[in-house]
Structure formats: structure tokens, C-alpha cells
Design a protein around this motif. Structure first.
Motif, PDB file in Angstrom:
ATOM      1  N   THR A 219       0.905  -1.118  -0.019  1.00 54.91           N
ATOM      2  CA  THR A 219       0.171   0.065  -0.017  1.00 54.91           C
ATOM      3  C   THR A 219       0.845   1.272   0.015  1.00 54.91           C
ATOM      4  OG1 THR A 219      -1.547  -1.337   1.335  1.00 54.91           O
ATOM      5  CG2 THR A 219      -2.088   1.094   1.093  1.00 54.91           C
TER       6      THR A 219
ATOM      7  N   SER B 298       0.000   5.816 -12.306  1.00 50.78           N
ATOM      8  CA  SER B 298       0.454   4.322 -11.951  1.00 50.78           C
ATOM      9  C   SER B 298       2.104   4.365 -11.532  1.00 50.78           C
ATOM     10  CB  SER B 298       0.295   3.584 -13.191  1.00 50.78           C
ATOM     11  OG  SER B 298       1.254   3.902 -14.342  1.00 50.78           O
TER      12      SER B 298
ATOM     13  N   CYS C  21       1.098  -0.229  -9.214  1.00 49.70           N
ATOM     14  CA  CYS C  21       0.022   0.536  -8.322  1.00 49.70           C
ATOM     15  C   CYS C  21      -0.602   1.472  -9.117  1.00 49.70           C
ATOM     16  CB  CYS C  21       0.864   1.115  -7.042  1.00 49.70           C
ATOM     17  SG  CYS C  21       1.448   0.159  -5.774  1.00 49.70           S
ATOM     18  N   ASP C  22      -1.840   1.429  -8.945  1.00 49.69           N
ATOM     19  CA  ASP C  22      -2.913   2.433  -9.421  1.00 49.69           C
ATOM     20  C   ASP C  22      -3.150   3.278  -8.648  1.00 49.69           C
ATOM     21  OD1 ASP C  22      -2.793   1.469 -12.378  1.00 49.69           O
ATOM     22  OD2 ASP C  22      -4.136  -0.325 -11.586  1.00 49.69           O
ATOM     23  N   LEU C  23      -2.751   4.543  -8.694  1.00 47.53           N
ATOM     24  CA  LEU C  23      -2.884   5.678  -7.609  1.00 47.53           C
ATOM     25  C   LEU C  23      -4.109   6.701  -8.082  1.00 47.53           C
ATOM     26  CD1 LEU C  23       0.759   6.432  -6.884  1.00 47.53           C
ATOM     27  CD2 LEU C  23      -0.661   4.867  -5.730  1.00 47.53           C
TER      28      LEU C  23
ATOM     29  N   SER D 234      -4.910   3.733  -3.323  1.00 47.29           N
ATOM     30  CA  SER D 234      -4.040   3.141  -4.188  1.00 47.29           C
ATOM     31  C   SER D 234      -4.281   1.595  -4.302  1.00 47.29           C
ATOM     32  CB  SER D 234      -2.653   3.332  -3.336  1.00 47.29           C
ATOM     33  OG  SER D 234      -2.757   2.603  -2.242  1.00 47.29           O
TER      34      SER D 234
ATOM     35  N   CYS E 250      -2.838  -1.759  -5.396  1.00 47.04           N
ATOM     36  CA  CYS E 250      -1.326  -2.366  -5.935  1.00 47.04           C
ATOM     37  C   CYS E 250      -1.338  -3.755  -6.135  1.00 47.04           C
ATOM     38  CB  CYS E 250      -0.199  -2.199  -4.624  1.00 47.04           C
ATOM     39  SG  CYS E 250      -0.047  -0.306  -4.598  1.00 47.04           S
TER      40      CYS E 250
END
Length: 192
Positions: free
Chosen positions: A43, A146, A171-173, A184, A186
């Protein structure tokens, strides 16, 4: 008498083989179940997002964007082995362009434990704000990034068995401008 010694030797040999087969079966079952590598849970928590302000007309002011953002990355190692990794660099992407570099210092993630990695994301602000879609995303209320990182190191089990491994993380943020919250998601996998 010779026949009795041969019979006794045969019994010992069979007993040893049975014990070795049982031990091999137990180790195989443990390797396929309990000790099977599990992907760690990661995370990402950017710090200092409260410093990002909105200028006149609700538009983000370029002068208020810091070039570095402190980050805490939490790694939950669900495996029975410790993971010692080397220095690495992660990358933050915005719509396919690299907009930040994240140095990751070497460390050890304990077996079956959580570990926090403190670092900073060095943003290339000009590259970010010059992207034509950046301001449209800001006005819509959320900016999506990302991140990619690969950590190379060794997994150690029972302080004896050492295996080379890599942890690959993506990760996509999503940063929500008005609330200054971040989400987030991940996905991480271990490559042995």
C-alpha cells in the motif's frame, strides 16, 4: 545365519527408504501449501497532499506543487521467509509518461510481518503540467497515476535456505483534488 543377517539388512534398508519417502512427501506437501510463495500486499501512502492548493477559479496553482512528495510504502509479507532487497528505483507514470522517480533504499522485510519504507517521489513538475490532459483531470476532480517498481534480492527461510527473488509491483493511484484523499490499488508478484 547368513540368511538372518541378510534379512535384517533388508529390513533396515526398507525402513530407511520408507522414512526417506515419508520425509520427502511431508516436505513436498509443505512446499506446495504452507511454504508456497505468496505475493506481498503493498500500500502506498503519499504524505503532504494537504499542501496542494487550488488557485483562483479552482485551478491548481503550479507554484504550489512541490517537486518532491514524501511517501510511506507499507509491505505486508505473508511468507515464511525474510526478503532482503537491494537499492532500487520506482517510477510514477502519468498517462504513459514517467513524471517521477522514487528511490528505494535496501532493506529487509521480515517473515510474516509488516514493514514501512519511507521515501520521496521526485516529480518532474514541468513534464506533468505540460501534459495537455493534466489540467482537464484536475478540473474533473481526480488525477490518476501508475507506479512500477522491481526489487531484486534474496529470500531466506529458516536462516539456511537462500533463494534469489524479485518482487514486481504495479500500483494504480488516484488523487482526489477537492478532498485531498488518495486511493491506491497495488498488485505485486514474486518471481523466483
Amino acid at each position: 545365519m547368513v540368511q538372518a543377517k541378510a534379512s535384517r539388512g533388508l529390513k533396515i534398508c526398507c525402513g530407511v527408504i520408507v522414512v526417506l519417502v515419508i520425509v520427502a512427501i511431508v516436505f513436498t506437501i509443505l512446499a506446495l501449501t504452507l511454504f508456497k510463495p505468496k505475493n506481498p500486499e503493498i500500500t502506498v501512502y503519499p504524505q503532504g497532499l494537504e499542501n496542494i492548493g487550488l488557485g483562483s477559479g479552482g485551478v491548481l496553482n503550479a507554484s504550489t506543487i512541490n517537486s518532491t512528495v514524501a511517501m510511506v510504502v507499507t509491505v505486508n509479507n505473508r511468507n515464511y521467509g525474510t526478503f532482503k532487497f537491494k537499492n532500487a528505483t520506482g517510477f510514477i507514470n502519468y498517462r504513459g509518461d514517467v513524471v517521477a522517480r522514487v528511490p528505494i533504499q535496501q532493506s529487509v522485510v521480515p517473515a510474516r510481518g509488516k514493514f514501512n519504507i519511507s521515501t520521496v517521489a521526485d516529480f518532474m513538475v514541468e513534464r506533468l503540467i505540460m501534459n495537455a490532459t493534466f489540467w482537464a483531470d484536475v478540473l474533473s476532480g481526480s488525477v490518476n497515476f501508475s507506479s512500477d517498481a522491481t526489487l531484486h534480492g534474496k529470500v531466506t527461510m529458516f536462516k539456511v535456505l537462500k533463494i534469489h527473488a524479485s518482487a514486481l509491483s504495479r500500483c494504480d493511484l488516484s488523487i482526489f483534488i477537492r478532498t485531498r484523499n488518495i486511493q491506491s490499488i497495488c498488485k505485486t508478484r514474486i518471481k523466483l
